[in-house]
Write a protein that holds these residues in place. Structure first.
Motif, short mmCIF file in Angstrom:
data_model
loop_
_atom_site.label_atom_id
_atom_site.label_comp_id
_atom_site.label_asym_id
_atom_site.label_seq_id
_atom_site.Cartn_x
_atom_site.Cartn_y
_atom_site.Cartn_z
N ASP A 1 0.83 -1.21 0.00
CA ASP A 1 0.00 0.00 0.00
C ASP A 1 0.87 1.26 0.00
OD1 ASP A 1 -2.31 -1.47 -0.02
OD2 ASP A 1 -2.74 -1.23 2.12
N THR B 1 -0.92 -9.74 -8.34
CA THR B 1 -1.64 -8.68 -7.65
C THR B 1 -0.99 -7.32 -7.89
OG1 THR B 1 -2.38 -10.19 -5.91
CG2 THR B 1 -2.41 -7.84 -5.41
N ARG C 1 -2.69 -4.02 -9.76
CA ARG C 1 -2.77 -2.70 -9.11
C ARG C 1 -2.04 -1.65 -9.93
NH1 ARG C 1 -1.85 -2.80 -2.65
NH2 ARG C 1 -2.53 -0.64 -3.01
N GLU D 1 -4.11 -0.63 -12.97
CA GLU D 1 -5.19 0.27 -12.55
C GLU D 1 -4.65 1.68 -12.34
OE1 GLU D 1 -8.51 0.78 -8.95
OE2 GLU D 1 -7.17 -0.96 -8.99
#
Length: 375
Positions: free
Chosen positions: A221, A363, A367, A370
């Protein structure tokens, strides 16, 4: 070969953590293989004046300047020394595909360069033959921080990423990569090789030490939050895409490889290109692999040993501004001023370890795609 079966995992991070960064340690786990081939057996320094006469070694390396250096500077010297022929085969992303599509006993190359992901995927697919380090008289000189845990590749050189920018429009003097989040406008970041952007963002993020965010889900994150804070005008798909974006004013700076950027700056008249390598940066290592099924093992080992000599490492370094595996290489001023060169300094470079990020790669890729779609 599954991830579980490949317990070696082939990471430099694991190797350095155990303090096992020596070629002597590697050669002990090789056994006696790796010397058979149609050209006979040679070990160590070759006594014959033409040991590989009428033999051809197919050598795949990166297209562009890298291939040009091998073709124009290294090929003639090796052919004069051995009487053999060095066939330079430029390539990029298609290298693994060509090996897979060829018969197992008739590969398209005898030796090939890889990036970290290609190294890892090739291991899983059994595309590499073991290197016999006992045949490399100069292997003991290789800088520890460039070695892998597994004995299937030999590092010859490495590079670092830098700020490449239009001096007239950038508006600030680049420092650390964190300047991308606080000072930069209209940046061009790597899009197709997305891990270059992730590595940079992991260095900028202060969530974990250095680049550790990339190797832990708990840090992902922070990586993407850092990327969102950068005023990115484009995620480029290739070098020319980045340079065109800067030349046309779409971007005024990019994140790209120093050696290639320096060559570009020396051959560009349409703009004044500035370069800056942050003290902590990302990098890559040019590992060379013996391809499964080759019948040129002895010639391949001889060429790798030839390339590790101080003389040839210096020839390589003087023609292309990369760091060399052998610490006895001599460098041009631009390399001395910009590229970390001693073994301790290499700790300031984030070299990607795909084996340690592979389980998260799908993953991370989703991400990142996107993120790109919102630019």
């Amino acid at each position: 070969m599954s991830d579980t079966d490949n317990g070696r995992q082939a990471t430099r991070r694991a190797l350095l953590a155990t303090g096992a960064g020596t070629v002597a340690g590697l050669s002990g786990c090789l056994g006696g293989g790796g010397t058979s081939g149609s050209e006979g057996t040679t070990t160590g320094t070759v006594e014959s004046s033409a040991p590989f006469r009428n033999k051809t070694l197919r050598f795949s390396t990166w297209s562009g300047t890298n291939a040009t250096v091998f073709r124009e500077e290294i090929k003639p010297k090796y052919e004069e020394k051995t009487g053999g022929t060095l066939e330079i085969v430029p390539g990029w992303s298609e290298i693994l595909a060509k090996i897979r599509s060829a018969p197992a006993d008739s590969p398209p190359y005898d030796l090939t360069v890889t990036g970290d992901r290609q190294h890892y995927v090739g291991l899983q697919s059994d595309l590499w033959a073991q290197i016999d380090f006992d045949q490399l008289d100069n292997a003991g000189a290789i800088k520890d921080n460039l070695l892998r845990e597994d004995p299937v590749s030999v590092p010859l050189a490495y590079g670092v990423m830098c700020y490449a920018y239009d001096e007239e429009t950038i508006g600030f003097d680049p420092g650390p990569w964190s300047d991308l989040t606080s000072k930069a406008e209209d940046a061009a970041l790597p899009g197709s090789f997305f891990t270059n952007s992730l590595q940079m963002a992991s260095i900028v993020s202060q969530e974990m030490e250095f680049d550790q965010e990339l190797y832990s889900p708990d840090g992902h994150d922070a990586i993407f939050q850092t990327l969102k804070e950068i005023d990115t005008s484009t995620f480029y798909t290739g070098a020319q895409d980045m340079w065109t974006s800067i030349d046309q004013g779409i971007a005024n700076l990019g994140q790209y490889f120093f050696a290639y950027s320096l060559k570009k700056s020396q051959n560009t008249e349409s703009m004044d290109i500035g370069l800056h390598v942050p003290d902590e940066t990302t990098g890559y290592i040019d590992d060379y692999h013996l391809v499964r099924g080759t019948d040129r093992r002895d010639m391949a080992h001889d060429f790798l040993d030839f390339m590790l000599t101080p003389e040839m490492q210096t020839t390589y370094a003087q023609n292309f501004n990369m760091g060399m595996a052998n610490p006895e290489a001599d460098y041009p001023d631009a390399t001395l001023e910009n590229v970390p060169l001693d073994n301790e300094a290499l700790q300031s470079i984030s070299f990607l370890e795909w084996a340690d990020v592979a389980q998260y790669s799908e993953t991370l890729s989703e991400r990142f795609n996107e993120l790109k779609s919102n630019v």
